[in-house]
Design an enzyme around this catalytic site. Structure first.
Site, PDB file in Angstrom:
ATOM      1  N   SER A   1       0.735  -1.000  -0.029  1.00 20.58           N
ATOM      2  CA  SER A   1       0.002   0.054   0.266  1.00 20.58           C
ATOM      3  C   SER A   1       0.869   1.178   0.055  1.00 20.58           C
ATOM      4  O   SER A   1       1.737   1.403  -0.988  1.00 20.58           O
ATOM      5  CB  SER A   1      -0.936  -0.014   1.270  1.00 20.58           C
ATOM      6  OG  SER A   1      -2.097   0.971   1.137  1.00 20.58           O
TER       7      SER A   1
ATOM      8  N   ASP B   1      -5.656  -3.302  -2.699  1.00 17.82           N
ATOM      9  CA  ASP B   1      -4.561  -3.188  -1.759  1.00 17.82           C
ATOM     10  C   ASP B   1      -3.951  -4.442  -1.306  1.00 17.82           C
ATOM     11  O   ASP B   1      -4.955  -5.255  -0.656  1.00 17.82           O
ATOM     12  CB  ASP B   1      -5.274  -2.150  -0.592  1.00 17.82           C
ATOM     13  CG  ASP B   1      -4.042  -1.716   0.160  1.00 17.82           C
ATOM     14  OD1 ASP B   1      -3.448  -2.263   0.768  1.00 17.82           O
ATOM     15  OD2 ASP B   1      -4.484  -0.365   0.668  1.00 17.82           O
TER      16      ASP B   1
END
Length: 785
Positions: A114, A258
């Site tokens: 991320s 993500d």
């Protein structure tokens, strides 16, 4: 040994050891042989000692040499850096990197998830910590999250129609859907593409200046996907595609979001790269209590953390230097607190500074140099795209505004991609640059938007049309590939509608049809009643005003900047007033046919609060015929022009200067099309215009010249205070003499406050004029329609 032999040889030559046959005694012979034997034995002993000494010395030197080789062959431990995800809290990674560099630590491998993948990817590309700090301080994260499309990338139709709606929802099979995500991420993609230009041709992340990997999540299977090859920008985007905030990213047939969903701390993967020591930075949330789960973002983060927190317990044990910044007071979207979060990262790293320093001896101190960016000039040899169902290569290149064989900059590339994104015809856009004989091939991947229909909503209030709710239905490809059909229904105190059908052909001729209805009830100038009265108390009358206009037009882009067009208009105008005494209280109910032409230029960066740009517009409309309710119609024309420019004076302060002029050509038979000024905040139609200091539509004339200036200051984010002044000469035939350059007949001023919101600007202005005995307070809420 050699000296002894020389000594014996010398004594023999002197007869000391002579032959006994020559008179020497046996004693002498004995001692001669004895001494010779002894010397020979001594010689052998010396040779043995020497040999032993040589062998011992040789073996010792070999041992010392081998120890030296062994000592040199012991390499320093390889250090791996693991950066977890955490949204804006990932800014703490920058602070940690600063401290690691201060300690002289060289990072050999990087793994991130991320936000950790974004910062880690930039660091692996060659940037040092201070450079990354500067990059993030300059980034506008509001624009990044909202996937800001520069206004300059929209065509003129888009500029006019896309700035009306607060909410846009997909609409299919008579059902309203929910957007896939808030952002497609193109703003971020363009930014990262520019920043990683030095490594744009690297497809194996192990060959980056620092070997790198990141983690994505296959949204269809829930499996972890290791990203260590391919397009670096696309990999970072996939790893950071927070669900609901950014759309999923497709890589090699996998739809990725993500990586923090499955692996927010890729320590095992970094170990596998070859790391002996792991420095880990953990910025993920702990589980929140019920009272803190107040919005969708926090709930999604909580769901993600349910699994990752348990996994982290073992990962922490396997981390050699574990760094946990104290960022409990910040959220995943606290981008406005970036500097504070960076400091928290520094504090956490300094808390374990002795451990960090112990990793590398002072003799191996490493200082990471600043990355020297490669040129931003690109020579595009080819533009490669997949075959599209509804759009041709010519259409794509027309939007890019460059062709194969062009020399462009990254800004030109970004502009072209923004132009494609602004069409809303593509649900996903990605690209990469491939090396081709010293030049670059642009590989574009475009996914056509399957949603062709959208429902749009808006709200507005002003003092002329009063309250209004806007419902819009927009459909693409109704009849032709490049067409857009749009219908606005405006419900409220005054019902209105606006229908548009437009076929865009880029630099070729485009055409369209528009029909709109406007109506209101208001006390207005007597110009709308065709009454000539010298009584100042009879300057305003109450009217019901209705305007129904239908236009067929064509337009094209002129010299790639100006919009040039023209067409025909049919207008039905109905004005009546209970103030008048006649059978129907009707002032006019006539139809008018006219021809018009226009030329426009608009480079304002924002419609409502611009900080830069120029606006220019001029048009000529000739009224050719009328049903002539008043029996006084004669053909006439109206010409007008408007010029404005905006500049930033200093940080958050801007000045906007404008000038307008217009006049009537021919007969004065229809005063209903006079230039009518007064008020602020309404949708301008016909020749209505704002004027501070006077009430709505309260002064008029068939010719005018006007100037205005506005000073605006953004006192804090999205909150504006402004001061405006305008001056005008307005009347009948003012350009037939030099009166128009005299002192202005009308002046007005306004002090205002504005707030940018999701439904549009909310404004309040206090307006006054030296010529008036009263001042006016105006409210305007929402986008103008």
């Amino acid at each position: 040994m050699r000296l002894i032999q020389l000594y014996i040889s010398n004594t023999r030559s002197k007869g000391f050891f002579s032959n006994p046959k020559k008179g020497s005694s046996w004693v002498a012979l004995f001692w001669q042989e004895k001494i010779t034997f002894c010397l020979s034995q001594f010689s052998i002993s010396i040779w043995g000692v020497s040999t032993l000494f040589f062998i011992t010395t040789f073996l010792f030197s070999q041992q010392a040499f081998s120890q030296e080789i062994k000592k040199d062959s012991i390499k320093r431990p390889k250090i791996g850096l693991v950066l977890s995800g955490g949204g804006a809290k990932g800014f703490a990674h920058i602070g940690v990197l600063k401290v690691l560099e201060e300690a002289g630590i060289k990072i050999d491998y990087i793994g991130g998830t991320s936000m950790g993948s974004i910062i880690g990817g930039l660091y692996a590309s060659g940037y040092n910590a201070s450079q990354i700090d500067s990059i993030f301080k300059k980034t506008n994260f509001d624009e990044l999250i909202n996937d800001y499309i520069p206004r300059s990338s929209k065509n003129f139709y888009g500029k006019k129609n896309d700035e009306l709606y607060a909410i846009v929802l997909p609409f299919s099979n008579l059902r309203v859907g929910i957007p896939e995500a808030l952002s497609k991420g193109m703003y971020n993609y363009n930014l990262l593409s520019d920043l990683t230009r030095n490594v744009r041709h690297v497809r194996d992340f192990n060959k980056l200046p620092t070997p790198f990997l990141c983690i994505g999540t296959n949204i269809e299977t829930g499996e972890e996907v290791l990203l260590n090859k391919g397009n670096l920008v696309q990999a970072m985007m996939a790893s950071a595609a927070f669900p609901s905030l950014f759309t999923p990213v497709e890589i090699d047939g996998n739809l990725l979001v993500d990586g923090g969903v499955v692996n927010n701390y890729p320590i095992k993967e970094v170990r596998n790269l070859g790391a002996d020591i792991i420095i880990g930075v953990d910025v993920q949330d702990d589980l929140m209590k019920r009272k803190n789960l107040k919005n969708a973002t926090r709930i999604l983060v909580q769901i993600t953390n349910l699994q990752s927190i348990d996994k982290m317990k073992n990962k922490i044990k396997n981390t050699d230097v574990y760094i946990k910044p104290d960022i409990r007071d910040y959220g995943v979207i606290s981008f406005d607190k970036g500097e504070e979060i960076i400091r928290k990262g520094e504090e956490a790293a300094f808390a374990v500074y002795e451990k960090i320093k112990a990793l590398v001896p002072e003799t191996e101190y490493y200082k990471k140099p600043k990355l020297k960016l490669a040129t931003d000039t690109l020579q595009i040899k080819k533009i490669n795209t997949d075959q599209l169902d509804n759009y041709t290569k010519e259409y794509i290149r027309g939007k890019l505004r460059f062709k194969p064989g062009s020399t462009i900059t990254y800004d030109d590339l970004k502009t072209g991609i923004n132009n494609l994104n602004a069409t809303q015809n593509f649900s996903a856009i990605s690209y990469c640059l491939q090396p081709d004989e010293g030049q670059d091939d642009l590989d574009l991947v475009l996914k056509e938007n399957p949603t062709q229909t959208h429902l749009k909503l808006g709200l507005h209030y002003d003092g002329l049309y009063k309250s209004a709710v806007l419902l819009n239905l927009t459909h693409k490809k109704t009849f032709l590939k490049n067409d857009v059909t749009s219908l606005d229904i405006i419900l409220g105190d005054n019902f209105r509608y606006d229908f548009n059908y437009y076929v865009e052909n880029g630099f070729n001729i485009s055409f369209g049809f528009r029909s709109r209805l406007n109506q209101f009830n208001r006390n207005v100038t007597t110009s709308l009643s065709n009454i000539i009265s010298q009584n100042p108390n009879f300057g305003l009358i109450n009217v019901d005003f209705m305007d129904l206009s239908n236009q067929a037009y064509f337009q094209t882009i002129f010299v790639q900047k100006f919009l040039m067009g023209g067409g025909l208009e049919y207008k039905y105008l109905k004005i009546n007033s209970p103030t008048l005494i006649n059978e129907e209280n009707i002032i006019d109910k006539s139809s008018y046919v006219s021809a018009f032409g226009y030329l426009k230029y608009d480079s304002f960066d924002d419609k409502y609060y611009p900080s830069s740009g120029v606006y220019f517009s001029t048009d000529l409309q000739t009224y050719l015929a009328s049903s002539d309710y008043t029996k006084k119609f004669q053909p006439f024309s109206i010409a007008k022009a408007e010029l404005g420019f905006v500049r930033t004076l200093f940080r958050k302060a801007t000045v906007k200067i404008g000038a307008d002029a217009g006049f009537n050509i021919g007969s004065d038979s229809v005063p209903y099309f006079d230039f009518i000024f007064g008020g602020y905040g309404y949708n301008k139609i016909n020749n209505f215009n704002y004027f501070y200091g006077y009430d709505f539509l309260s002064i008029s004339g068939n010719s005018f010249i006007k100037t205005d200036i506005t000073l605006d200051y953004e006192i804090f984010k999205k909150n504006h205070i402004n001061f405006s002044a305008n001056f005008a000469n307005l009347g009948d035939d003012i350009f037939t003499s030099v009166d128009w350059i005299s002192m202005p007949k009308y002046t007005g001023y306004a002090l205002g406050y504005g707030l940018e919101t999701i439904i549009g600007p909310i404004e309040i202005k206090q307006s006054w004029s030296p010529e008036m005995s009263k001042s006016f307070t105006w409210f305007s809420i929402g986008f103008l329609f």
